[in-house]
Scaffold this active site. Structure first.
Site, PDB file in Angstrom:
ATOM      1  CG  HIS A 162      29.579 -34.695 -18.596  1.00  0.00           C
ATOM      2  ND1 HIS A 162      29.713 -33.968 -19.602  1.00  0.00           N
ATOM      3  CD2 HIS A 162      30.496 -34.300 -17.893  1.00  0.00           C
ATOM      4  CE1 HIS A 162      30.672 -33.119 -19.821  1.00  0.00           C
ATOM      5  NE2 HIS A 162      31.129 -33.296 -18.530  1.00  0.00           N
TER       6      HIS A 162
ATOM      7  CG  ASP B 216      33.670 -35.941 -19.921  1.00  0.00           C
ATOM      8  OD1 ASP B 216      33.841 -36.214 -21.198  1.00  0.00           O
ATOM      9  OD2 ASP B 216      34.199 -34.650 -19.405  1.00  0.00           O
TER      10      ASP B 216
END
Length: 352
Positions: free
Chosen positions: A105, A277
């Site tokens: 991410h 996230d």
């Protein structure tokens, strides 16, 4: 090829009923290690790497792994398999030019982290992007787990003394909880099925008609509607549970919930922001479990870590087929290359 399997160190401290949530997943189970070893690869496992998931060191040794220190697990592997995004301290332990794989991410990572990986010439592959033709099997498995966990999490947060004391299913003569799910992808559909199974009233919103059509087949009984600003405001106002299941792989999550909108929600309502996230979908979202504006926020970036054994099995089952195709270079496997943020330190793919 030499693989490193370090122990995860991440801890998220929250308020009750969850307290400390430690990352206990491991990228490979002993059986996964065994299959790599049988293909002629070497696997260096940090001592204790699988203990929180119920995999003792002895099981890894029997599978053919070499138990090593933390420094060796990072430093000896040509490919290092983590779960969470590496820290600056962990990057320092990696050999120059190594490949690091994890749920990266990087779109929401600190720039200093990306710069440190680039300076060391690392190849960074995100599990969330691995796949081909729009299929992302590793991400799908974790999304399915998070979705199935949603009613368990919401139920605990609705209970007294932390919540308003609402039973998801209701009772005869007493209506069930209203659950609004934003996003009809894998996670949203899994959550819808699970909430319906608990007896809740479920409403699914998405901008794509095709996703809603699929959701209507999988989650019979849920109200599926195209998302508009007015509909979002109306549904959020009556929700006992609002689930954020909207995400674009490799990018920051879209911003959907302003403070003005949240102020219209019921006191004691629960917001499960599963997109945290990737930055989160609400103006009030930050990592943790807390109350703000009268709403209980559940914003854990590693929800599958609540069931580390199941999640580790799922991670191995979806990742291992691609690892078994690796011969000399992970980037030689098209599905793994698809997940690359950095290619030997150079921005590529999803950071271009």
């Amino acid at each position: 090829m030499e693989f490193g399997l370090p122990k995860e160190q991440a801890v998220v401290k929250t308020q009750p009923p969850f307290g400390e949530v430690r990352e206990g997943r491991v990228a490979l189970t002993p059986q996964g290690v065994r299959e790599l070893v049988e293909r002629g690869h070497r696997v260096y496992v940090e001592r204790g790497a699988g203990e929180r998931a119920g995999f003792p060191d002895g099981a890894y040794e029997e599978a053919g792994a070499r138990l090593v220190s933390r420094e060796e697990a990072f430093g000896r592997g040509e490919v290092v398999l983590k779960v969470g995004r590496p820290t600056l301290e962990e990057i320092a332990l990696l050999r120059p030019g190594a490949t690091i794989m994890a749920f990266m991410h990087l779109a929401v990572a600190e720039s200093s982290l990306v710069e440190a990986m680039a300076e060391k010439g690392l190849t960074a592959i995100g599990y969330e992007l691995i796949g081909a033709g729009g299929r992302r099997p590793v991400l799908k498995a974790m999304s399915e787990i998070a979705g199935r966990l949603a009613p368990q999490i919401a139920g605990r947060l609705l209970e007294a003394p932390f919540g308003p004391g609402v039973l998801l299913s209701g009772l005869p003569g007493i209506p069930p909880a209203d659950v609004v799910i934003l996003g009809a992808g894998v996670l949203g559909r899994a959550a819808a099925r699970s909430f319906l199974g608990m007896g809740a009233s479920v409403y699914l919103l998405d901008k794509e008609l095709s996703a809603l059509e699929e959701a209507s087949k999988e989650a019979t009984g849920a109200v599926a509607a195209l998302i508009t600003q007015s509909r979002l405001e109306r549904y959020a106002a009556f929700a006992d549970v609002l689930v954020g299941a909207v995400a674009v792989p490799g990018e920051r999550a879209p911003f959907l919930l302003s403070r003005a909108l949240l102020s219209r929600m019921r006191p004691g309502a629960v917001l499960l922001d599963f997109a945290i996230d990737q930055g989160g979908i609400a103006e009030t979202s930050r990592v943790g479990v807390y109350q703000e504006m009268g709403i209980t926020h559940f914003c854990l970036p590693n929800v599958p870590a609540l069931v580390p054994r199941t999640s580790s099995h799922a991670l191995t089952a979806t990742l291992l087929p691609f690892l078994l195709e690796v011969e000399e270079d992970p980037l030689g496997v098209p599905e793994l290359r698809q997940g690359a943020y950095l290619l030997l330190g150079q921005k590529g793919g999803h950071l271009e």
